[in-house]
Design a protein around this motif. Structure first.
Motif, mmCIF file in Angstrom:
data_model
loop_
_atom_site.group_PDB
_atom_site.id
_atom_site.type_symbol
_atom_site.label_atom_id
_atom_site.label_comp_id
_atom_site.label_asym_id
_atom_site.label_seq_id
_atom_site.Cartn_x
_atom_site.Cartn_y
_atom_site.Cartn_z
ATOM 1 N N LEU B 143 -13.701 6.190 84.349
ATOM 2 C CA LEU B 143 -15.072 5.391 84.246
ATOM 3 C C LEU B 143 -15.536 5.537 85.427
ATOM 4 O O LEU B 143 -17.141 5.493 85.911
ATOM 5 N N ILE B 148 -18.124 14.935 83.716
ATOM 6 C CA ILE B 148 -18.049 16.829 84.226
ATOM 7 C C ILE B 148 -17.398 17.126 85.176
ATOM 8 O O ILE B 148 -17.017 18.273 85.079
ATOM 9 N N LEU B 233 -21.208 18.680 73.388
ATOM 10 C CA LEU B 233 -22.323 18.546 74.523
ATOM 11 C C LEU B 233 -21.119 19.990 75.727
ATOM 12 O O LEU B 233 -21.932 20.153 76.120
ATOM 13 N N ALA B 236 -20.104 22.767 76.259
ATOM 14 C CA ALA B 236 -21.360 23.811 76.181
ATOM 15 C C ALA B 236 -22.592 23.221 77.623
ATOM 16 O O ALA B 236 -21.999 24.558 78.316
ATOM 17 N N THR B 237 -22.185 22.078 77.791
ATOM 18 C CA THR B 237 -22.841 22.071 79.539
ATOM 19 C C THR B 237 -21.550 22.959 80.597
ATOM 20 O O THR B 237 -21.781 23.478 81.444
ATOM 21 N N LEU B 256 -26.204 30.357 75.545
ATOM 22 C CA LEU B 256 -27.260 29.980 76.599
ATOM 23 C C LEU B 256 -26.593 29.939 77.888
ATOM 24 O O LEU B 256 -28.124 30.721 79.050
ATOM 25 N N TYR B 272 -33.441 30.574 72.688
ATOM 26 C CA TYR B 272 -34.045 29.073 71.578
ATOM 27 C C TYR B 272 -32.881 28.667 70.439
ATOM 28 O O TYR B 272 -32.785 27.968 70.485
ATOM 29 N N GLY B 275 -29.588 26.725 71.074
ATOM 30 C CA GLY B 275 -29.680 25.436 71.984
ATOM 31 C C GLY B 275 -30.261 24.585 70.309
ATOM 32 O O GLY B 275 -29.285 23.635 70.436
ATOM 33 N N LEU B 276 -30.719 25.073 69.884
ATOM 34 C CA LEU B 276 -31.255 24.395 69.006
ATOM 35 C C LEU B 276 -30.482 24.369 67.992
ATOM 36 O O LEU B 276 -29.943 23.519 67.298
ATOM 37 N N LEU B 278 -26.843 23.969 69.000
ATOM 38 C CA LEU B 278 -26.267 22.229 69.519
ATOM 39 C C LEU B 278 -27.333 21.205 68.792
ATOM 40 O O LEU B 278 -26.220 20.199 68.961
ATOM 41 N N PHE B 279 -28.728 21.496 69.130
ATOM 42 C CA PHE B 279 -28.999 20.115 69.097
ATOM 43 C C PHE B 279 -29.141 19.914 67.532
ATOM 44 O O PHE B 279 -28.490 18.573 67.578
ATOM 45 N N VAL B 282 -25.748 18.026 67.196
ATOM 46 C CA VAL B 282 -25.210 16.782 67.833
ATOM 47 C C VAL B 282 -26.237 15.976 67.173
ATOM 48 O O VAL B 282 -25.400 14.311 66.238
ATOM 49 N N LEU B 283 -27.293 16.313 66.481
ATOM 50 C CA LEU B 283 -27.944 15.082 65.865
ATOM 51 C C LEU B 283 -27.217 14.621 64.380
ATOM 52 O O LEU B 283 -27.350 13.644 64.294
ATOM 53 N N ASN B 286 -24.323 12.460 64.993
ATOM 54 C CA ASN B 286 -24.625 10.915 65.304
ATOM 55 C C ASN B 286 -25.761 10.008 64.117
ATOM 56 O O ASN B 286 -25.272 9.000 63.585
ATOM 57 N N GLU B 290 -24.479 6.913 61.985
ATOM 58 C CA GLU B 290 -25.011 6.145 60.971
ATOM 59 C C GLU B 290 -24.795 5.712 60.439
ATOM 60 O O GLU B 290 -24.445 4.335 59.551
#
Lengths: 323, 303
Positions: B143, B148, B233, B236-237, B256, B272, B275-276, B278-279, B282-283, B286, B290
């Motif tokens: 922690l 990374i 993520l 990708a990073t 990317l 574009y 990245g789109l 990936l976005f 992840v969205l 998530n 929920e």
């Protein structure tokens, strides 16, 4: 309180010790600082000499022990990549990273608190829903993609659109050549990297502030304050917000400590010579003293901010006792 | 199957047994999940993306790496939805093929980290003492150092093959699951139904596998989605920084990385789309998390 801080710090020491050893070992195993000498004439002899002068021919534990002894005496060693002293190198980089972190955290805090209060007071309004959607977007956004897109749409695009000599915002370094100090040039450099760091922070913190605020707004004393006839503005900002800041305070402090990881990719994109760049360059060069110093400094920040988080929440909320 | 209520004959005061034990089967679960419109949309979109990527061999309009040097570099068009890259490749197909690796790593890490984390967490929480101490010390260690950085060192040291990336990312991701499961196990092990199960002769292993874990399925599944999001993520990073997937293999992160220099050039559209994707992934993950959280935990909206 003092004994609590003392115990927490004492508890952190073994963690730091183990962590620094693992990092030392990892870098030594994974990276060879003599890689760059391979192509030189008479490579074998040159490399052997270099290995000896770096102490690489000694057992790993001996190397680590030597480093640790020096480190504790304030001698952080010499960088094998640049031949500079490690301590001033780290401190110089820390200065750049501090600027990024300081601006990002300040802006993110103010924006998050405003958004959080607004969304809680106007719960389920169109504005609240829109901000919630934005928060989800911010959490899912890869930070480096956000930065690159911001470069394209906030710097390059306006320049091309209106045929400007210079983009309105720069995405290279923190100052133009021959510029220094805090001036317009500085902020035009700072805006984009700070933006990329602020977005994910606000996405998380504003949700947190909203939840904390909703919690407080349902409390009896808020009803009492309203029943007394206090103006709503006063109820929200004086009575409610104060108590809703406590959980925020502790979470933000924890997150600030972890920002050191986040700046790595941002500094790489914006060529800012801070801790992140120092880490990447040193790691690739197998520069063990710098990498381990980096690890220790980052870890100390995380520990310090975690401690600060606990102290802050105890101070903001007297019901919490530190034992 | 031993349900909590099986133990009710043992003591009269066993009325506060957790009745909301996870029961994934049944209409209630699906109904509660469907109440989340975003979760439903997320599941559909993610399914479409996964089918498109893993079925790219059949669905992609062009082959992997198929170059057509007669094609001029150009942006999105009707024939080439995501445009054509500088080597004359259809970028839509390239993005789909790259998604295979991104999604594979994300899902594999999600599964592996959840299994290891749940096992370690339940053992630590149930037995306490030494096992618990070791687990907490190890997670404390990780922690305080930026993840990374650890990943970068580990990947350079161990090599950047797919399996290694999955293992290294899991090595970091399991701890979060373990912490959550441990906390739950700590509180559940004091419950009457666990005491009753022990008293009626169930072994420790049986208590953990049949009584503790099923009761925290909700928390485990929700954290699994978080682990997937983290892994997608993180991969990708790391690939973007050059520590992840290596050429000639491609993931959205490496696309990317290759496109990062196109800012301000005519081929910026290459930036574009990976990245789109990936976005979006992840969205969606998530949102699904929920929905699952509420479906598993009907009483409590937020957590």
């Amino acid at each position: 309180m003092l004994s609590y801080i003392g115990r927490r710090l004492a508890y952190s020491l073994p963690v730091l010790l183990v962590g620094s050893f693992v990092a030392f070992w990892g870098v030594r195993v994974a990276f060879d600082p003599t890689d760059s000498l391979r192509g030189s004439p008479d490579a074998a002899r040159v490399i052997a000499e270099r290995r000896h002068s770096l102490g690489l021919d000694q057992p790993l534990l001996t190397q680590y022990w030597k480093w640790l002894k020096g480190f504790l005496h304030g001698d952080w060693g010499t960088s094998s990549r640049t031949n500079d002293r490690v301590y001033p190198t780290v401190m110089r980089s820390l200065g750049y990273t501090f600027q990024l972190v300081l601006w990002s955290v300040t802006i993110a805090l103010v924006v998050s608190i405003l958004i959080g209060v607004f969304s809680a007071v106007r719960e389920r309004s169109a504005g609240d829903h829109a901000l919630t959607a934005l928060a989800y977007a911010g959490i899912a956004m890869p930070i480096f993609w956000l930065a690159l897109m911001a470069n394209q749409f906030l710097a390059v695009w306006p320049q091309q659109r209106w045929n400007l000599d210079q983009p309105p915002l720069y995405f290279n370094g923190l100052h133009s050549q021959d510029h220094s100090g805090i001036n317009l040039d500085y902020f035009r450099h700072l805006a984009l990297p700070v933006f990329a760091l602020v977005v994910p922070l606000v996405a998380v913190w504003s949700r947190l502030q909203r939840a904390a605020m909703l919690d407080v707004l349902g409390a009896d004393y808020i009803r009492t304050a309203r029943a007394k006839g206090l103006p709503e503005r006063r109820v929200i900002f004086k009575h409610a917000l104060r108590n809703a800041l406590a959980p925020m305070g502790s979470q933000t402090a924890v997150d600030i400590g972890t920002l050191f990881g986040g700046v790595i990719v941002i500094e790489a994109i914006y060529q800012i010579p801070g801790m992140g760049q120092l880490f990447l360059n040193s790691l690739l060069a197998g520069d063990v003293y710098v990498v381990v110093a980096w690890m220790v400094v980052s870890a100390v920040f995380v520990i310090a901010f975690n401690l600060l988080a606990d102290i802050l929440s105890a101070w903001l909320d007297p019901r919490i006792r530190l034992t | 199957m031993a349900r909590p209520s099986d133990s009710s004959h043992l003591s009269a005061d066993a009325v506060d047994l957790p009745t909301a034990a996870a029961r994934p089967a049944g209409n209630g679960f699906i109904r509660r999940y469907s109440r989340h419109k975003s979760a439903v949309v997320g599941a559909v979109v993610l399914a479409v993306i996964m089918i498109a990527c893993f079925g790219a061999s059949w669905l992609a309009p062009y082959g992997k790496n198929q170059q057509n040097l007669d094609l001029a570099v150009h942006g999105p068009s009707l024939d080439h939805w995501f445009g054509v890259d500088e080597l004359g490749r259809d970028y839509f197909s390239e993005v789909l093929y790259a998604g295979q690796l991104s999604l594979k790593i994300g899902l594999a890490v999600g599964i592996l980290a959840t299994m290891v984390g749940a096992a370690a967490g339940v053992i630590a929480g149930y037995f306490g003492r030494a096992v618990d101490d070791v687990l907490m010390r190890v997670t404390d260690l990780f922690l305080i150092v930026p993840g990374i950085a650890v990943l970068a060192i580990a990947l350079r040291g161990l090599g950047q093959r797919d399996t290694t990336i999955i293992l290294v990312l899991s090595a970091l991701a399991w701890m979060r699951v373990a912490r959550v499961v441990r906390t739950q196990a700590l509180s559940l092990r004091e419950k009457d139904f666990v005491v009753a199960a022990r008293a009626s002769g169930a072994s420790h292993r049986r208590v953990m596998a049949r009584h503790l874990l099923p009761n925290m399925l909700g928390a485990i599944v929700v954290n699994a989605t978080l682990a997937v999001a983290f892994a997608v993520l993180a991969e990708a990073t790391l690939s973007f920084l050059g520590f992840g997937v290596e050429t000639p293999r491609t993931s959205w992160g490496t696309l990317l990385e290759k496109a990062s220099g196109t800012v301000g050039t005519p081929t910026v559209y290459l930036l574009y789309f990976p990245g789109l994707m990936l976005f979006l992934v992840v969205l969606c993950v998530n949102f699904i998390g929920e929905g699952l959280r509420d479906a598993f935990d009907p009483g409590d909206g937020e957590r």
